[in-house]
Scaffold this motif. Structure first.
Motif, PDB file in Angstrom:
ATOM      1  N   LEU A 262      -3.664  13.027  -3.479  1.00  0.00           N
ATOM      2  CA  LEU A 262      -4.285  12.427  -2.300  1.00  0.00           C
ATOM      3  C   LEU A 262      -5.526  11.627  -2.675  1.00  0.00           C
ATOM      4  CD1 LEU A 262      -4.570  12.021   0.754  1.00  0.00           C
ATOM      5  CD2 LEU A 262      -5.687  14.275   0.849  1.00  0.00           C
ATOM      6  N   SER A 263      -6.326  12.155  -3.551  1.00  0.00           N
ATOM      7  CA  SER A 263      -7.529  11.452  -3.999  1.00  0.00           C
ATOM      8  C   SER A 263      -7.171  10.134  -4.684  1.00  0.00           C
ATOM      9  CB  SER A 263      -8.332  12.346  -4.944  1.00  0.00           C
ATOM     10  OG  SER A 263      -9.455  11.669  -5.424  1.00  0.00           O
ATOM     11  N   ARG A 264      -6.176  10.182  -5.565  1.00  0.00           N
ATOM     12  CA  ARG A 264      -5.736   8.957  -6.255  1.00  0.00           C
ATOM     13  C   ARG A 264      -5.133   7.961  -5.266  1.00  0.00           C
ATOM     14  NH1 ARG A 264      -4.057  13.008  -9.552  1.00  0.00           N
ATOM     15  NH2 ARG A 264      -1.840  12.761  -9.057  1.00  0.00           N
ATOM     16  N   GLN A 265      -4.367   8.473  -4.294  1.00  0.00           N
ATOM     17  CA  GLN A 265      -3.746   7.579  -3.324  1.00  0.00           C
ATOM     18  C   GLN A 265      -4.783   6.918  -2.420  1.00  0.00           C
ATOM     19  OE1 GLN A 265      -0.740  10.108  -1.535  1.00  0.00           O
ATOM     20  NE2 GLN A 265       0.833   9.223  -2.856  1.00  0.00           N
ATOM     21  N   ARG A 266      -5.850   7.615  -2.108  1.00  0.00           N
ATOM     22  CA  ARG A 266      -6.916   6.997  -1.302  1.00  0.00           C
ATOM     23  C   ARG A 266      -7.511   5.805  -2.039  1.00  0.00           C
ATOM     24  NH1 ARG A 266      -9.262  12.707   0.563  1.00  0.00           N
ATOM     25  NH2 ARG A 266      -8.301  12.791   2.633  1.00  0.00           N
ATOM     26  N   THR A 267      -7.760   5.960  -3.312  1.00  0.00           N
ATOM     27  CA  THR A 267      -8.301   4.857  -4.118  1.00  0.00           C
ATOM     28  C   THR A 267      -7.301   3.716  -4.195  1.00  0.00           C
ATOM     29  OG1 THR A 267      -9.614   6.410  -5.429  1.00  0.00           O
ATOM     30  CG2 THR A 267      -9.196   4.245  -6.402  1.00  0.00           C
ATOM     31  N   GLN A 268      -6.047   4.045  -4.450  1.00  0.00           N
ATOM     32  CA  GLN A 268      -5.003   3.017  -4.522  1.00  0.00           C
ATOM     33  C   GLN A 268      -4.843   2.308  -3.179  1.00  0.00           C
ATOM     34  OE1 GLN A 268      -1.871   5.624  -5.806  1.00  0.00           O
ATOM     35  NE2 GLN A 268      -2.089   5.026  -7.963  1.00  0.00           N
ATOM     36  N   TRP A 269      -4.900   3.072  -2.086  1.00  0.00           N
ATOM     37  CA  TRP A 269      -4.755   2.476  -0.761  1.00  0.00           C
ATOM     38  C   TRP A 269      -5.908   1.522  -0.468  1.00  0.00           C
ATOM     39  CZ3 TRP A 269      -1.074   1.446   2.397  1.00  0.00           C
ATOM     40  CH2 TRP A 269      -1.397   0.930   3.651  1.00  0.00           C
ATOM     41  N   ASP A 270      -7.116   1.913  -0.816  1.00  0.00           N
ATOM     42  CA  ASP A 270      -8.267   1.028  -0.607  1.00  0.00           C
ATOM     43  C   ASP A 270      -8.058  -0.303  -1.319  1.00  0.00           C
ATOM     44  OD1 ASP A 270      -9.574   2.896   0.954  1.00  0.00           O
ATOM     45  OD2 ASP A 270     -10.879   3.601  -0.664  1.00  0.00           O
ATOM     46  N   THR A 271      -7.584  -0.254  -2.547  1.00  0.00           N
ATOM     47  CA  THR A 271      -7.341  -1.472  -3.314  1.00  0.00           C
ATOM     48  C   THR A 271      -6.224  -2.298  -2.678  1.00  0.00           C
ATOM     49  OG1 THR A 271      -8.045  -0.358  -5.333  1.00  0.00           O
ATOM     50  CG2 THR A 271      -6.739  -2.365  -5.604  1.00  0.00           C
ATOM     51  N   LEU A 272      -5.121  -1.657  -2.337  1.00  0.00           N
ATOM     52  CA  LEU A 272      -4.004  -2.360  -1.710  1.00  0.00           C
ATOM     53  C   LEU A 272      -4.404  -2.944  -0.359  1.00  0.00           C
ATOM     54  CD1 LEU A 272      -1.017  -3.185  -1.622  1.00  0.00           C
ATOM     55  CD2 LEU A 272      -0.542  -0.938  -0.598  1.00  0.00           C
ATOM     56  N   SER A 273      -5.119  -2.172   0.427  1.00  0.00           N
ATOM     57  CA  SER A 273      -5.538  -2.628   1.752  1.00  0.00           C
ATOM     58  C   SER A 273      -6.420  -3.870   1.671  1.00  0.00           C
ATOM     59  CB  SER A 273      -6.281  -1.494   2.468  1.00  0.00           C
ATOM     60  OG  SER A 273      -6.747  -1.919   3.717  1.00  0.00           O
ATOM     61  N   ARG A 274      -7.372  -3.854   0.748  1.00  0.00           N
ATOM     62  CA  ARG A 274      -8.238  -5.037   0.569  1.00  0.00           C
ATOM     63  C   ARG A 274      -7.413  -6.241   0.127  1.00  0.00           C
ATOM     64  NH1 ARG A 274     -11.667  -1.180  -1.594  1.00  0.00           N
ATOM     65  NH2 ARG A 274     -11.081  -1.722  -3.723  1.00  0.00           N
ATOM     66  N   SER A 275      -6.482  -6.020  -0.771  1.00  0.00           N
ATOM     67  CA  SER A 275      -5.642  -7.103  -1.249  1.00  0.00           C
ATOM     68  C   SER A 275      -4.790  -7.685  -0.124  1.00  0.00           C
ATOM     69  CB  SER A 275      -4.738  -6.597  -2.386  1.00  0.00           C
ATOM     70  OG  SER A 275      -3.813  -7.581  -2.767  1.00  0.00           O
ATOM     71  N   MET A 276      -4.139  -6.829   0.654  1.00  0.00           N
ATOM     72  CA  MET A 276      -3.288  -7.314   1.743  1.00  0.00           C
ATOM     73  C   MET A 276      -4.109  -7.978   2.846  1.00  0.00           C
ATOM     74  SD  MET A 276      -0.234  -6.995   0.802  1.00  0.00           S
ATOM     75  CE  MET A 276       0.615  -7.375   2.323  1.00  0.00           C
ATOM     76  N   THR A 277      -5.310  -7.497   3.080  1.00  0.00           N
ATOM     77  CA  THR A 277      -6.174  -8.141   4.073  1.00  0.00           C
ATOM     78  C   THR A 277      -6.513  -9.548   3.629  1.00  0.00           C
ATOM     79  OG1 THR A 277      -7.067  -6.039   4.827  1.00  0.00           O
ATOM     80  CG2 THR A 277      -8.404  -7.995   5.251  1.00  0.00           C
TER      81      THR A 277
END
Length: 127
Positions: free
Chosen positions: A101-116
């Motif tokens: 979950l901790s790793r996925q939160r970091t990955q999601w933050d990166t993906l979310s910024r990229s997709m935005t």
């Protein structure tokens, strides 16, 4: 191109809470995120998902995802008796699940910024 993607996204959102491909791919992470807050039974997880905009998740989708997470050692379940009604299986993340979950939160933050950045602009080209 971006306009077409936004239209596709809007069309998908009009027919269901999220495109089914997104639900299949993101459901395990969403379950871990919810269970990272507190242990819950399956129906409680479904309610949380719906509350957060996922729409109604059928048991035929939710429970196989929970079984997979349990088989992989990412969540553990224990039966609790209730004052009223049947016993319910409550799920909580394991240490491995919390680490993921901790790793996925970091990955999601990166993906979310990229997709935005990608989807957030109508046109962004040098002409």
């Amino acid at each position: 191109m971006t306009i077409y993607i936004v239209r596709w996204f809007t069309d998908c959102m009009a027919t269901s809470a999220w495109p089914s491909e997104w639900q299949r791919g993101l459901l395990p992470a969403a379950i871990l995120g919810i269970l990272g807050r507190r242990p819950l039974h399956g129906y409680g997880i479904a309610q949380e998902l719906e509350k957060h905009g996922w729409g109604a998740i059928p048991g035929g989708t939710l429970y196989p995802a929970l079984r997979t997470l349990e088989t992989k050692g990412l969540v553990t379940g224990s039966w609790r008796t209730a004052e009223r009604g049947p016993a319910r299986k409550y799920y909580r993340p394991t240490q491995a699940g919390l680490g993921l979950l901790s790793r996925q939160r970091t990955q999601w933050d990166t993906l979310s910024r990229s997709m935005t950045r990608i989807l957030g602009r109508e046109a962004d080209h040098d002409e």
